[in-house]
Design an enzyme around this catalytic site. Structure first.
Site, short mmCIF file in Angstrom:
data_model
loop_
_atom_site.label_atom_id
_atom_site.label_comp_id
_atom_site.label_asym_id
_atom_site.label_seq_id
_atom_site.Cartn_x
_atom_site.Cartn_y
_atom_site.Cartn_z
N ASP A 140 34.80 40.30 40.51
CA ASP A 140 34.97 41.80 40.42
C ASP A 140 34.12 42.24 39.34
O ASP A 140 33.93 41.49 38.23
CB ASP A 140 36.35 42.22 40.19
CG ASP A 140 36.64 43.73 40.06
OD1 ASP A 140 36.82 44.23 41.20
OD2 ASP A 140 37.01 44.39 38.87
N GLU A 165 33.13 45.82 36.66
CA GLU A 165 33.21 47.26 36.34
C GLU A 165 31.87 47.77 35.58
O GLU A 165 31.12 46.96 34.80
CB GLU A 165 34.48 47.00 34.93
CG GLU A 165 35.72 46.68 35.46
CD GLU A 165 36.34 47.75 36.26
OE1 GLU A 165 36.05 48.86 36.45
OE2 GLU A 165 37.26 47.15 37.26
N HIS A 220 41.65 47.90 37.32
CA HIS A 220 40.44 48.41 36.71
C HIS A 220 39.81 47.69 35.47
O HIS A 220 38.91 47.85 34.70
CB HIS A 220 40.14 49.70 36.43
CG HIS A 220 40.58 50.65 37.69
ND1 HIS A 220 39.97 50.46 38.77
CD2 HIS A 220 41.70 51.47 37.61
CE1 HIS A 220 40.78 51.23 39.77
NE2 HIS A 220 41.65 51.87 39.08
N ASP A 265 41.78 42.41 38.26
CA ASP A 265 41.50 42.65 39.59
C ASP A 265 40.92 41.43 40.45
O ASP A 265 41.35 41.28 41.56
CB ASP A 265 40.37 44.03 39.58
CG ASP A 265 40.98 45.28 39.35
OD1 ASP A 265 42.27 45.46 39.11
OD2 ASP A 265 40.12 46.23 39.34
#
Length: 215
Positions: free
Chosen positions: A23, A25, A181, A186
């Site tokens: 994951d 960001e 987030h 996540d």
């Protein structure tokens, strides 16, 4: 009983692919121009009975590359301050070099041939990781260049839900929306969700394949 019915190894389950949950960001939606700010990776393993589970976790805050766009809306959404010195951010090269090193070791140890990304709405995470690897001139990228396992699609099939939080809750898993987030949280939830979907298919008798289904 057929030989195929005895297969419980990770390399046998996914046609030689080594699944790694990722994951990211970011500071926007464009992998070529917007900054990668955080990345987490979780490798997976199988026990002797063929049940899939999380293994090793890696997590890095990442420095924006030189000239990267920082979209204010994206930063407001994920709550990341790229200039916060307490983030302990590292370069894209440092983050991906360490992840790739661990993944290559996992591929070798499991007898697999190549890594495949597992992610929720995987095209997004895959595009950012690949763009960062290209910028960092990392030539030995262990991940497949385009194939992925997308848990949004898998959860839609198995659970009737495509949103990560709802899919987790439908599967009987905890999901803390206050931690959402964060790449680390996540990734942890996505890893457990993917394992649950794979293991649920096994519990339902879908794997190993029956002799009649073998190719």
């Amino acid at each position: 009983m057929s030989d195929n019915a005895q297969l419980t190894g990770l390399c046998d389950r996914f046609r030689g692919f080594y699944p790694v949950v990722i994951d990211v960001e970011t500071a926007g939606f464009n992998a070529k121009t917007d900054a990668l700010l955080e990345i987490a990776a979780i490798t997976l393993k199988m026990d002797e009975q063929g049940w899939l589970m999380p293994d090793t976790t890696l997590h890095f805050h990442v420095e924006p590359f030189v000239g990267a766009n920082l979209q204010p809306e994206a930063l407001a959404f994920n709550g990341i301050d790229p200039n916060d010195p307490d983030r302990g951010a590292v370069s894209e090269y440092e983050a991906l070099h360490e992840i790739f090193k661990v993944v290559r070791k996992g591929i070798k140890a499991s007898g697999c041939n190549r890594a495949i990304m597992v992610a929720h709405n995987a095209n997004f995470d895959h595009s950012f990781m690949m763009a960062a690897a290209e910028r960092a001139s990392l030539k030995r990228n262990p991940f497949h260049p385009f194939a992925t396992f997308d848990t949004a699609a898998l959860a839609g099939l198995a659970l009737g839900q495509t949103v990560l939080s709802k899919a987790c809750q439908t599967a009987g898993m905890d999901f803390d929306s206050t931690q959402a987030h964060s790449a680390l949280y996540d990734t942890e939830r996505t890893a457990v969700l993917f394992c649950e979907i794979v293991n649920r298919w096994k519990r339902l008798g879908g794997w190993p394949l029956s002799a009649a289904e073998e190719v």
